[in-house]
Design a protein around this motif. Structure first.
Motif, PDB file in Angstrom:
ATOM      1  N   VAL A   1      37.953  48.823  32.056  1.00  0.00           N
ATOM      2  CA  VAL A   1      39.112  48.109  32.603  1.00  0.00           C
ATOM      3  C   VAL A   1      38.689  47.209  33.773  1.00  0.00           C
ATOM      4  CG1 VAL A   1      41.288  48.395  33.857  1.00  0.00           C
ATOM      5  CG2 VAL A   1      40.816  49.795  31.837  1.00  0.00           C
ATOM      6  N   ALA A   2      37.860  47.730  34.663  1.00  0.00           N
ATOM      7  CA  ALA A   2      37.424  46.952  35.823  1.00  0.00           C
ATOM      8  C   ALA A   2      36.617  45.731  35.405  1.00  0.00           C
ATOM      9  CB  ALA A   2      36.610  47.838  36.770  1.00  0.00           C
ATOM     10  N   GLY A   3      35.661  45.926  34.488  1.00  0.00           N
ATOM     11  CA  GLY A   3      34.814  44.822  34.059  1.00  0.00           C
ATOM     12  C   GLY A   3      35.591  43.716  33.376  1.00  0.00           C
ATOM     13  N   LEU A   4      36.476  44.081  32.446  1.00  0.00           N
ATOM     14  CA  LEU A   4      37.215  43.060  31.709  1.00  0.00           C
ATOM     15  C   LEU A   4      38.314  42.430  32.567  1.00  0.00           C
ATOM     16  CD1 LEU A   4      37.382  44.617  28.134  1.00  0.00           C
ATOM     17  CD2 LEU A   4      35.814  42.917  29.062  1.00  0.00           C
ATOM     18  N   THR A   5      38.867  43.171  33.516  1.00  0.00           N
ATOM     19  CA  THR A   5      39.816  42.564  34.458  1.00  0.00           C
ATOM     20  C   THR A   5      39.119  41.479  35.280  1.00  0.00           C
ATOM     21  OG1 THR A   5      41.108  44.608  34.590  1.00  0.00           O
ATOM     22  CG2 THR A   5      41.390  43.014  36.371  1.00  0.00           C
ATOM     23  N   LEU A   6      37.882  41.775  35.700  1.00  0.00           N
ATOM     24  CA  LEU A   6      37.096  40.782  36.423  1.00  0.00           C
ATOM     25  C   LEU A   6      36.872  39.545  35.555  1.00  0.00           C
ATOM     26  CD1 LEU A   6      35.795  40.890  39.282  1.00  0.00           C
ATOM     27  CD2 LEU A   6      33.638  41.478  38.157  1.00  0.00           C
ATOM     28  N   LEU A   7      36.571  39.755  34.287  1.00  0.00           N
ATOM     29  CA  LEU A   7      36.342  38.635  33.371  1.00  0.00           C
ATOM     30  C   LEU A   7      37.608  37.785  33.210  1.00  0.00           C
ATOM     31  CD1 LEU A   7      34.161  37.457  31.398  1.00  0.00           C
ATOM     32  CD2 LEU A   7      35.285  38.781  29.601  1.00  0.00           C
ATOM     33  N   ILE A   8      38.745  38.439  33.164  1.00  0.00           N
ATOM     34  CA  ILE A   8      40.015  37.731  32.963  1.00  0.00           C
ATOM     35  C   ILE A   8      40.387  36.888  34.179  1.00  0.00           C
ATOM     36  CG2 ILE A   8      42.508  38.064  32.678  1.00  0.00           C
ATOM     37  CD1 ILE A   8      41.819  40.577  31.001  1.00  0.00           C
ATOM     38  N   TRP A   9      40.172  37.407  35.388  1.00  0.00           N
ATOM     39  CA  TRP A   9      40.721  36.796  36.590  1.00  0.00           C
ATOM     40  C   TRP A   9      39.712  36.013  37.439  1.00  0.00           C
ATOM     41  CZ3 TRP A   9      45.756  36.300  37.652  1.00  0.00           C
ATOM     42  CH2 TRP A   9      46.650  37.121  36.957  1.00  0.00           C
ATOM     43  N   VAL A  10      38.440  36.375  37.417  1.00  0.00           N
ATOM     44  CA  VAL A  10      37.472  35.798  38.362  1.00  0.00           C
ATOM     45  C   VAL A  10      36.408  35.013  37.599  1.00  0.00           C
ATOM     46  CG1 VAL A  10      35.875  36.298  40.249  1.00  0.00           C
ATOM     47  CG2 VAL A  10      37.858  37.782  39.863  1.00  0.00           C
ATOM     48  N   PRO A  11      36.417  33.697  37.660  1.00  0.00           N
ATOM     49  CA  PRO A  11      35.440  32.906  36.887  1.00  0.00           C
ATOM     50  C   PRO A  11      34.023  32.979  37.432  1.00  0.00           C
ATOM     51  CG  PRO A  11      36.838  31.461  38.211  1.00  0.00           C
ATOM     52  CD  PRO A  11      37.406  32.839  38.349  1.00  0.00           C
ATOM     53  N   THR A  12      33.868  33.039  38.765  1.00  0.00           N
ATOM     54  CA  THR A  12      32.527  33.115  39.358  1.00  0.00           C
ATOM     55  C   THR A  12      32.519  34.126  40.485  1.00  0.00           C
ATOM     56  OG1 THR A  12      32.990  31.332  40.943  1.00  0.00           O
ATOM     57  CG2 THR A  12      32.014  30.693  38.830  1.00  0.00           C
ATOM     58  N   LEU A  13      31.303  34.593  40.805  1.00  0.00           N
ATOM     59  CA  LEU A  13      31.110  35.582  41.869  1.00  0.00           C
ATOM     60  C   LEU A  13      30.112  35.038  42.881  1.00  0.00           C
ATOM     61  CD1 LEU A  13      30.707  38.742  39.608  1.00  0.00           C
ATOM     62  CD2 LEU A  13      32.694  38.200  41.020  1.00  0.00           C
ATOM     63  N   PRO A  14      30.262  35.390  44.163  1.00  0.00           N
ATOM     64  CA  PRO A  14      29.271  34.960  45.163  1.00  0.00           C
ATOM     65  C   PRO A  14      27.924  35.624  44.888  1.00  0.00           C
ATOM     66  CG  PRO A  14      30.803  36.546  46.104  1.00  0.00           C
ATOM     67  CD  PRO A  14      31.348  36.187  44.750  1.00  0.00           C
ATOM     68  N   SER A  15      26.853  34.895  45.171  1.00  0.00           N
ATOM     69  CA  SER A  15      25.532  35.422  44.860  1.00  0.00           C
ATOM     70  C   SER A  15      24.499  34.761  45.760  1.00  0.00           C
ATOM     71  CB  SER A  15      25.211  35.173  43.381  1.00  0.00           C
ATOM     72  OG  SER A  15      23.956  35.721  43.044  1.00  0.00           O
ATOM     73  N   LEU A  16      23.226  34.982  45.444  1.00  0.00           N
ATOM     74  CA  LEU A  16      22.097  34.374  46.131  1.00  0.00           C
ATOM     75  C   LEU A  16      21.146  33.805  45.082  1.00  0.00           C
ATOM     76  CD1 LEU A  16      21.323  37.148  48.796  1.00  0.00           C
ATOM     77  CD2 LEU A  16      22.485  34.969  49.209  1.00  0.00           C
ATOM     78  N   GLY A  17      20.342  32.868  45.477  1.00  0.00           N
ATOM     79  CA  GLY A  17      19.419  32.226  44.539  1.00  0.00           C
ATOM     80  C   GLY A  17      18.538  33.200  43.777  1.00  0.00           C
ATOM     81  N   PRO A  18      17.841  34.116  44.472  1.00  0.00           N
ATOM     82  CA  PRO A  18      16.987  35.065  43.732  1.00  0.00           C
ATOM     83  C   PRO A  18      17.772  35.941  42.760  1.00  0.00           C
ATOM     84  CG  PRO A  18      16.408  35.023  46.063  1.00  0.00           C
ATOM     85  CD  PRO A  18      17.665  34.237  45.933  1.00  0.00           C
ATOM     86  N   LEU A  19      18.983  36.341  43.164  1.00  0.00           N
ATOM     87  CA  LEU A  19      19.802  37.149  42.259  1.00  0.00           C
ATOM     88  C   LEU A  19      20.204  36.354  41.029  1.00  0.00           C
ATOM     89  CD1 LEU A  19      22.179  39.055  44.727  1.00  0.00           C
ATOM     90  CD2 LEU A  19      20.150  39.919  43.539  1.00  0.00           C
ATOM     91  N   ASN A  20      20.456  35.065  41.215  1.00  0.00           N
ATOM     92  CA  ASN A  20      20.822  34.231  40.074  1.00  0.00           C
ATOM     93  C   ASN A  20      19.691  34.163  39.058  1.00  0.00           C
ATOM     94  OD1 ASN A  20      23.290  33.726  41.181  1.00  0.00           O
ATOM     95  ND2 ASN A  20      22.790  31.683  41.938  1.00  0.00           N
TER      96      ASN A  20
END
Length: 897
Positions: free
Chosen positions: A793-812
């Protein structure tokens, strides 16, 4: 030997169950008596090539009952049999002939030895099979240990145990003895637990007891042991190495639900077999403990007054730690180094185990490290002092010490140091110890490192032999004690540094500038270390690096160095800048790590595969259902099917052929359609099959122009309707779900359709509708597993509502690699992690990820080479963001979704 002489007392009870029939204790006693007469009245040394066969066990019991000492060796190793025959000059050799029957070869009528009256059995210590150093065990040792084990396990004459371990191994032999002492039955088999035939025999014989070492439990996981119907199973025992606490707890809980008990045990050959056991009712709560001393035995903690070499993290209660010392009637008489020692009586009265331990407040003992210099390399116990003696016989003076899962050797040179000398020492040690060359690290030095006292400096040996990063500061490397003077600094000669790196990791002395990782025979075991080391040196590692010659990689390193000098300050300032990453990519990267990590398990966070089903639907909508013409759209979709199905079928076909653990239905991706049942491990690839089915069916439907136009006209309505249709399968209203309900393609299709709809949702109202459907329909999919439900539920809710997430270059960069390789990691990890997870669960996770990434690279290159001339993939999405977080074209995203 009391139990060997009292076999007839059990009458007509079944002693052995074999594929060809049953043998009663009365008949077994008759055969043992006849063989004892053949061995004669004079005590003789009998070398027996052991096997889980009636004739081999008859010889073993006959020798014990008549007082002839038995030297047990593996029956499948001619070299070991020959080596110990030469070393100990046995009077009788019992081994299999060409027809597979055990025959007695009497080398002399009497004996050439003085045999102590207490001597009953000679066994090799763990990891030193073939070594002349043997453990001397008495009749009392064997009888006492068998009775003690039978007592705390609660073995009765109604038990039947399978011989899952070889009899020359003290654990396997203790299973045999402890059941014979109680008049129980033994299911004699040489089959692996990974063999379906083993379970047919086990059920037919009404098996009650199963014994295994850590690797056995790897196989049990792979064959779906948790779902097997074994109505007569009473106990599962584990020894032969540490089983990770989380796995102990999991199996204990599994046993509680299924009605059997898990006994985790601790022992050494020097204690005949067992010294401690963990009471089964404590296994779930105290899985990290080895337990309490067996009946008749006792422990004490001896003060540690010399430096120790613990195998684990520092213990918070170090003041309570001491060397574990065991006393009991099963402690060996002593060691034998040669025939003369067979005349010795008891030389050992208590056993110093070499393990560092503490006694917890609840009375349970916990192992926290090792005191002795013995090293556990690739599952074998290696004595570094024996390695030093071995090298000395070859004219090489060296210091040797264990370092993790590698053997570190510093060898003294008598002239100019060279890599060929290191290669010679490495191969010599590997061959003699029976470990792979990559597990031996060698450095040839002009002077061996010593402490001020003149004793060997083992920590310096470790430092000298540890691989240095090619990117390390040259001055620092040159200044390090023992640094190789021939190693060229990376900054001045990257080609030489690369050649040295390849030669070291791949154990090759023929490396040139035209060599590549593939051409030099690199395999998946080397891939992880090589890729990490190269990435340190090159900064950004090209995806096709395994096939690139060293001269190309060296030129990349030079260019990287030039760019670093020109833009170093700017790079330093921007390296930590905030970036963003697409949620779908993040979910795929995190999801595949959670899938593999939960299977090992490094942790238990299940449900990610079902999130990835939703993400696959999301990507299907974005990268297949484009505005392209109908014909191009359909062609692109079928290419996507091929990019998933073909590499999957190739890998699984190899697994079918090489492991014997899967059916051809898996290779054809039709297992889900055939419904193999709950006991089959073929369900490993349900995820791949579901994706292929969904894409094939949707490809066929969208090939119809009318349906294609309908989807274009109602981009949100069509997937929403498919969600409703999918709920018919989700609740199995048509009764089509397989035995493994939540893995059925028809059951999980609604998640795929939901992800598709999420990609098409353009308003808050539409997203709220999808969220409500998700919240209402996910509960109940996983019975009694609320954590799984919450994660999905948490993962797919994130997919439905949040198009991008904050990150860092190495993590990307990490997320991009993992996401693009997620399908291949899923495909391959089942064949990777079982070899590492018990001792190195985190390494098992990393290796699984690395092999999957490697297979993704190979598969991608093959697909490109097989693409017909003039054929081009569909125009990739313009998904390059300013921060460079997404470099995945549409075709690449589809193949790994």
């Amino acid at each position: 030997m009391t139990f060997a002489r009292q076999l007839a007392a059990h009458g007509d009870r079944v002693a052995f169950i074999t594929p060809s029939g049953e043998l009663s204790y009365r008949e077994l006693a008759r055969r043992v008596s006849a063989t004892a007469k053949r061995l004669g009245p004079v005590r003789r040394l009998v070398l027996l090539a052991g096997a889980n066969r009636v004739d081999a066990l008859v010889v073993h019991l006959a020798a014990l009952s008549a007082g002839h000492p038995v030297l047990l060796v593996p029956g499948d190793s001619d070299s070991t049999i020959d080596a110990l025959t030469e070393a100990y000059d046995p009077d009788v050799v019992a081994r299999q002939d060409e027809r597979g029957h055990v025959t007695l070869h009497e080398r002399r009528p009497g004996t050439a030895h003085t045999l102590h009256p207490d001597l009953a059995l000679l066994l090799s210590t763990s990891g030193s099979t073939g070594s002349p150093k043997l453990v001397r065990l008495s009749h009392d040792n064997v009888q006492a240990n068998a009775a003690s084990i039978a007592g705390y396990l609660g073995i009765t004459d109604t038990d039947r145990a399978a011989t899952t371990l070889p009899p020359h191994y003290c654990y396997g032999l203790s299973v045999i003895h402890s059941h014979l002492v109680r008049g129980a039955g033994l299911i004699l088999t040489d089959r692996s637990v990974a063999d379906a035939g083993f379970w047919e025999e086990f059920r037919a014989a009404r098996g009650t007891s199963l014994a295994g070492v850590p690797y056995t439990f790897d196989l049990l996981d792979r064959v779906g042991f948790a779902d097997m119907e074994l109505p007569h199973l009473r106990r599962v025992t584990q020894a032969g190495g540490r089983l990770a606490p989380e796995r102990v707890a999991r199996y204990a809980e599994q046993g509680r639900r299924a009605g059997w008990e898990l006994f985790v045990m601790y022992g050494q050959t020097e204690a005949t077999a067992r010294m401690a056991y963990l009471p089964p009712h404590l296994a779930a709560a105290r899985p990290e403990a080895v337990g309490v001393a067996i009946p008749g035995g006792s422990f004490r903690l001896a003060p540690v007054d010399t430096p120790t070499e613990p195998d684990t993290a520092q213990n918070p209660d170090a003041d309570d730690v001491g060397e574990l010392v065991y006393s009991g009637p099963n402690v060996m008489l002593g060691y034998a180094q040669g025939p003369a020692d067979l005349a010795l009586g008891r030389t050992v009265h208590e056993l110093h185990t070499g393990d560092l331990a503490r006694r917890a407040p609840d009375g349970l003992y916990e192992i926290v490290g090792r005191r002795s210099r013995f090293a556990k390399i690739c599952g074998l116990r290696i004595d570094p002092q024996r390695v030093e003696a071995l090298l000395e016989r070859h004219g090489i003076t060296a210091f040797c010490v264990g370092d993790g899962d590698a053997l570190a050797v510093a060898a003294l040179t008598d002239g100019v140091e060279s890599h060929s000398d290191e290669t010679r020492v490495r191969r010599l040690v590997a061959q003699e110890c029976g470990i792979p060359p990559r597990a031996v690290r060698v450095r040839v030095v002009p002077e061996l490192p010593r402490l001020a006292s003149g004793k060997p400096d083992h920590e310096a040996v470790r430092r000298l032999t540890r691989p240095r990063s090619p990117a390390a500061d040259p001055a620092g490397a040159a200044g390090e004690a023992g640094a190789d003077p021939d190693a060229a600094p990376w900054s001045t000669d990257p080609g030489a540094a690369l050649r040295s790196l390849y030669a070291d990791i791949l154990d090759r002395d023929d490396v040139t500038d035209d060599s590549s990782f593939v051409a030099l025979g690199g395999d998946s075991l080397c891939y992880v270390e090589m890729s990490l080391r190269l990435e340190e040196a090159l900064g950004t590692l090209p995806t096709d690096w395994p096939a690139r010659p060293i001269r190309e990689l060296a030129s990349l390193a030079t260019e990287s160095g030039d760019r670093a000098e020109d833009t170093g300050a700017r790079e330093t300032c921007s390296r930590g800048a905030r970036r963003s990453v697409e949620t779908g990519i993040a979910l795929r990267a995190i999801g595949i790590v959670l899938v593999v990590g939960s299977h090992i398990p490094v942790f238990t966070l299940q449900g990610s595969a079902h999130i990835l089903i939703g993400v696959a639907g999301y990507n299907f909508a974005r990268f297949h259902l484009t505005a392209a013409a109908h014909r191009d759209r359909v062609r692109h979709l079928w290419r996507g099917v091929a990019r998933i199905a073909l590499p999957s079928m190739v890998w699984i076909s190899c697994a079918v052929l090489l492991t014997g653990l899967y059916d051809p239905a898996n290779a054809l991706l039709v297992n889900s359609l055939l419904d193999q049942g709950t006991e089959r491990h073929e369900w490993h690839y349900w995820f791949v099959e579901a994706l292929v089915y969904f894409l094939v069916v949707l490809g066929a439907l969208l090939a119809v122009p009318l349906l294609d136009r309908l989807e274009r006209r109602h981009p949100f309505g069509v997937p929403l309707a498919l969600v409703a249709i999918g709920l018919v399968g989700r609740y199995d209203l048509l009764g089509l779900a397989p035995a493994r309900f939540h893995l059925g393609p028809a059951v999980v299709f609604w998640l795929f359709a939901l992800g598709w709809a999420a990609a098409r949702a353009t308003s808050a109202r539409q997203r709220l509708l999808l969220t409500a459907v998700l919240l209402l329909t996910t509960p109940g999919l996983f019975q009694d597993q609320p954590q799984r439900t919450l994660l999905v539920v948490a993962g797919l809710t994130l997919l439905i509502w949040v198009p991008t997430l904050p990150s860092l270059g190495p993590l990307n960069r990490v997320a991009g690699v993992l996401a693009s390789s997620s399908l291949y990691i899923y495909l391959t990890h089942f064949q990777v992690y079982p070899f590492l997870r018990d001792d190195f669960p985190v390494l098992a996770l990393l290796a699984s990820l690395a092999v999957g990434i490697g297979y993704a690279t190979v598969a991608t290159r093959v697909v490109r080479r097989l693409r017909p001339a003039g054929s081009h993939p569909a125009e990739p999405d313009k998904c390059f963001e300013r921060d460079g977080s997404r470099l995945l074209g549409s075709w690449r995203t589809v193949k790994s979704s």
